[in-house]
Design a protein around this motif. Structure first.
Motif, PDB file in Angstrom:
ATOM      1  N   MET A  87       2.185  15.829   4.345  1.00  0.00           N
ATOM      2  CA  MET A  87       2.259  15.505   5.580  1.00  0.00           C
ATOM      3  C   MET A  87       1.368  14.414   6.005  1.00  0.00           C
ATOM      4  O   MET A  87       0.727  14.303   7.093  1.00  0.00           O
ATOM      5  N   GLU A  88       0.748  13.810   5.012  1.00  0.00           N
ATOM      6  CA  GLU A  88      -0.370  12.660   5.110  1.00  0.00           C
ATOM      7  C   GLU A  88      -0.125  11.630   6.217  1.00  0.00           C
ATOM      8  O   GLU A  88      -0.738  10.958   6.908  1.00  0.00           O
ATOM      9  N   TRP A  89       1.396  11.321   6.383  1.00  0.00           N
ATOM     10  CA  TRP A  89       1.596  10.428   7.328  1.00  0.00           C
ATOM     11  C   TRP A  89       1.832  10.766   8.895  1.00  0.00           C
ATOM     12  O   TRP A  89       2.130  10.109   9.767  1.00  0.00           O
ATOM     13  N   LYS A  90       1.927  11.944   9.154  1.00  0.00           N
ATOM     14  CA  LYS A  90       1.983  12.366  10.473  1.00  0.00           C
ATOM     15  C   LYS A  90       0.993  12.149  11.145  1.00  0.00           C
ATOM     16  O   LYS A  90      -0.185  12.367  11.058  1.00  0.00           O
ATOM     17  N   ASN A  91       1.287  11.543  12.463  1.00  0.00           N
ATOM     18  CA  ASN A  91       0.379  11.302  13.490  1.00  0.00           C
ATOM     19  C   ASN A  91      -0.422  12.594  13.837  1.00  0.00           C
ATOM     20  O   ASN A  91       0.268  13.652  14.155  1.00  0.00           O
ATOM     21  N   GLY A  92      -1.744  12.353  13.904  1.00  0.00           N
ATOM     22  CA  GLY A  92      -2.552  13.635  14.548  1.00  0.00           C
ATOM     23  C   GLY A  92      -2.800  14.791  13.032  1.00  0.00           C
ATOM     24  O   GLY A  92      -3.394  15.671  13.053  1.00  0.00           O
ATOM     25  N   GLY A  93      -1.960  14.591  11.985  1.00  0.00           N
ATOM     26  CA  GLY A  93      -2.506  15.415  10.949  1.00  0.00           C
ATOM     27  C   GLY A  93      -2.441  16.645  10.823  1.00  0.00           C
ATOM     28  O   GLY A  93      -1.531  17.235  11.652  1.00  0.00           O
ATOM     29  N   ALA A  94      -3.560  17.303  10.222  1.00  0.00           N
ATOM     30  CA  ALA A  94      -3.867  18.722  10.456  1.00  0.00           C
ATOM     31  C   ALA A  94      -3.824  19.319  11.729  1.00  0.00           C
ATOM     32  O   ALA A  94      -3.933  20.450  11.837  1.00  0.00           O
ATOM     33  N   TYR A  95      -4.133  18.411  12.739  1.00  0.00           N
ATOM     34  CA  TYR A  95      -4.426  18.728  13.907  1.00  0.00           C
ATOM     35  C   TYR A  95      -3.264  19.046  15.103  1.00  0.00           C
ATOM     36  O   TYR A  95      -3.218  19.514  16.114  1.00  0.00           O
ATOM     37  N   ASN A  96      -1.954  18.220  14.443  1.00  0.00           N
ATOM     38  CA  ASN A  96      -1.094  18.211  15.220  1.00  0.00           C
ATOM     39  C   ASN A  96      -0.137  19.418  15.228  1.00  0.00           C
ATOM     40  O   ASN A  96       0.125  20.284  14.290  1.00  0.00           O
ATOM     41  N   ARG A  97       0.691  19.703  16.311  1.00  0.00           N
ATOM     42  CA  ARG A  97       1.736  20.508  16.370  1.00  0.00           C
ATOM     43  C   ARG A  97       2.938  19.852  17.152  1.00  0.00           C
ATOM     44  O   ARG A  97       2.839  18.827  17.874  1.00  0.00           O
ATOM     45  N   ASP A  98       4.126  20.191  16.505  1.00  0.00           N
ATOM     46  CA  ASP A  98       5.305  19.319  17.135  1.00  0.00           C
ATOM     47  C   ASP A  98       6.667  20.113  17.054  1.00  0.00           C
ATOM     48  O   ASP A  98       6.833  21.169  16.511  1.00  0.00           O
ATOM     49  N   LEU A  99       7.658  19.821  17.690  1.00  0.00           N
ATOM     50  CA  LEU A  99       8.839  20.292  17.754  1.00  0.00           C
ATOM     51  C   LEU A  99       9.397  20.057  16.288  1.00  0.00           C
ATOM     52  O   LEU A  99       9.205  19.197  15.398  1.00  0.00           O
ATOM     53  N   ALA A 100      10.376  21.222  16.021  1.00  0.00           N
ATOM     54  CA  ALA A 100      11.065  21.350  14.529  1.00  0.00           C
ATOM     55  C   ALA A 100      12.352  21.667  14.847  1.00  0.00           C
ATOM     56  O   ALA A 100      13.325  20.571  14.532  1.00  0.00           O
TER      57      ALA A 100
END
Length: 580
Positions: free
Chosen positions: A223-236
């Motif tokens: 998930m290295e490309w995800k904005n917010g990285g390890a801090y992020n939560r998002d809809l799935a």
């Protein structure tokens, strides 16, 4: 016997030669191997059909790639075949920037099927050249709308899976507040945010079928490309009548991550993926989930993929290792660390808080424990990073005061890093567990359901009056402090009280430390024994409460009190929290 042997031999040879194939009928590309058949429309780049070999069941109603909730779509200007061999088929679709484009971006989408791929890989690349116009977006997503009458089991984590309501039960549902919540004919309220995901440990989500055993999953090797990285939560994942929506927000802001904001004259590119659209068939949805988790582990071991040819994808990488301990400053003893995390992000003064970082890639490791922990973060793209760490049971987030440079093919050992927890003095009392969530409080372990915040006036008619040494955090301290409807429909704050006894007054100053796991657009202040309220502290909106989360923007606050303001006997600290 000779005839049987000849037939068997011929069958084996055909199977070995078949591998993976590509068919172009002018309208669509069909990628096919021994396990799956995937069809992609040439003029849109959209998946139009997904099937497992030997099974005629269609998975899809439809699929698409878009931005900002569908306001901007992926519009193909051309497509091409990248590779077509018996081992590897890959097709690419391009949406190149021009003066009429909604975004100042080049889009490149690739679908890849290897001879042993049980599904298809998806990759998206964005490029912004200096002469492109400024561009801002909050969401980039791949959406697959599966057939809900078949794919009726949703699963996003080991402990978050369920059978979904039927299309008939969802039809003409009653819209609740927020508007995404819907009361169906059974009386249940379903809310799409109840199945959101935290990126920190996430690697699989999708749907399975109770009737057929089929499963369709997004599998993430990184998930290295995800904005917010390890801090992020998002809809799935969620559902809408005839559609089971399987979504990957490659860039998403549902929990306050903010917008990607690319300036004119900025040269920027990012590759999201590749990640695997994995197809399986098992005896039950639970078995399909377990299989998908095993595949995720195998895909992680292959990362970065050797077969990727997209320009800008980094295969030569480095690693970062070291040892971390966090000391109690009063005793100089190491604090026990549990479920600790080490991250590599960009400097906050350049890129903003990690939750909102989008420009670069980030890397992390998790689930570390011990009084002194060794860590290693593998497959890090060469560059310069800031190391940050936190642990359950320890208040605070700790930042290494030197930048970390990563070189391809090498390990950067940062040595023994020792941090000190911030403490003003011995702890008199503590409510809860420092873990960046509110899961230990009332409703905290059942947060994935709509409307818990509406229960507060009935469950706490006199608000919270928590007595140190007597009250129970699982019953007497709510998971969120909310405003409640008052006269004329206006929301009113309900102050919370913490009641505690003291045998003697403290000396010097006393400090109340408040760790915020998540917040709405609001303000917090405190008072001691009915005295003057402190200055208000403004809190950022991460949407976590109204979108049924338990972890958002972590923040630590300190409120200081003079010793003379305390009393021998009963004392009361009051928390005032108001909606802005």
């Amino acid at each position: 016997m000779k005839v049987q042997f000849f037939i068997l031999l011929t069958t084996c040879l055909i199977s070995a030669v078949f591998g993976v194939s590509l068919k172009d009928d002018g309208r669509s590309y069909t990628l096919k191997n021994d396990y799956a058949t995937v069809v992609i429309e040439k003029n849109s780049g959209k998946l139009t059909s997904i099937k497992i070999a030997g099974n005629n069941q269609e998975f899809l109603n439809r699929a698409y790639i878009d931005a900002n909730g569908g306001k901007v779509g992926f519009k193909v200007s051309k497509s091409t075949v990248i590779k077509n061999t018996a081992d590897h088929v890959e097709v690419a679709f391009y949406d190149n920037y021009n003066s009429n484009s909604s975004f100042g971006l080049d889009w490149e989408v690739r679908y890849t099927m290897l001879k042993d791929t049980k599904g298809v890989y998806f990759t998206l690349k964005h490029t912004h050249k200096p002469n492109y116009k400024a561009t801002q977006f909050s969401e980039i997503r791949l959406v697959m709308r599966l057939k809900s009458n078949i794919f009726n089991w949703l699963q996003v984590e080991d402990d978050v899976g369920r059978i979904m309501p039927t299309a008939a039960q969802q039809k003409n549902c009653q819209i609740m507040g927020p508007k995404e919540a819907c009361k169906i004919t059974t009386g249940e309220v379903i809310h799409k945010y109840d199945w959101s995901i935290d990126m920190l440990k996430h690697d699989v989500h999708g749907f399975a079928s109770q009737s057929t055993g089929l499963g369709c999953w997004y599998v993430f090797p990184s998930m290295e490309w995800k904005n917010g990285g390890a801090y992020n939560r998002d809809l799935a994942c969620h559902q809408g009548e005839n559609d089971s929506l399987q979504i990957m927000y490659m860039n998403g802001s549902h929990y306050g991550a903010g917008d990607t904001d690319i300036k004119q004259n900025e040269n920027w590119e990012k590759i999201y993926g590749p990640y695997l659209i994995y197809l399986n068939k098992a005896s039950s949805p639970q078995a399909a989930w377990k299989d998908a988790k095993a595949v995720a582990k195998a895909e992680k071991a292959k990362w970065p993929y050797s077969w990727v040819s997209m320009a800008g994808y980094v295969k030569q990488r480095g690693s970062v290792s070291g040892n971390i301990s966090i000391k109690n400053p009063l005793t100089n003893e190491n604090l026990p660390l549990e479920d600790a995390v080490v991250t590599l992000v960009q400097p906050e003064n350049q890129q903003g808080i990690p939750n909102k970082q989008w420009r670069n890639y980030s890397f992390w490791t998790h689930s570390l424990r011990g009084n002194s922990i060794d860590f290693k973060i593998n497959n890090v793209i060469p560059g310069t990073y800031v190391l940050r760490t936190w642990s359950k049971g320890v208040v605070g987030e700790f930042i290494y005061d030197k930048t970390v440079t990563v070189t391809a093919g090498q390990n950067t050992n940062v040595g023994n890093l020792t941090f000190k927890e911030k403490r003003a003095g011995p702890i008199a009392w503590e409510i809860g567990i420092p873990d960046r969530t509110a899961m230990e409080y009332r409703h905290g372990n059942e947060y994935r359901q709509w409307g818990l915040y509406y229960k507060f006036p009935q469950e706490f008619p006199n608000s919270v009056n928590f007595k140190i040494g007597q009250s129970n955090i699982a019953k007497d301290w709510n998971y969120c402090q909310v405003s409640v409807p008052g006269n004329g429909g206006k929301y009113e704050q309900r102050p919370w009280n913490i009641i505690f006894n003291m045998n003697k007054k403290p000396t010097g100053q006393a400090v109340l430390r408040v760790s915020i796991a998540a917040s709405s657009d609001s303000a917090l202040s405190v008072s001691l024994n009915g005295g003057k309220q402190s200055a208000e502290v403004n809190l950022q909106d991460d949407a976590c409460v109204r979108r049924d989360g338990i972890r958002g923007f972590y923040r630590e606050l300190e409120f200081k009190f003079n010793a003379n303001d305390f009393k021998i006997g009963e004392n009361k600290i009051t928390l005032y929290h108001r909606k802005k």
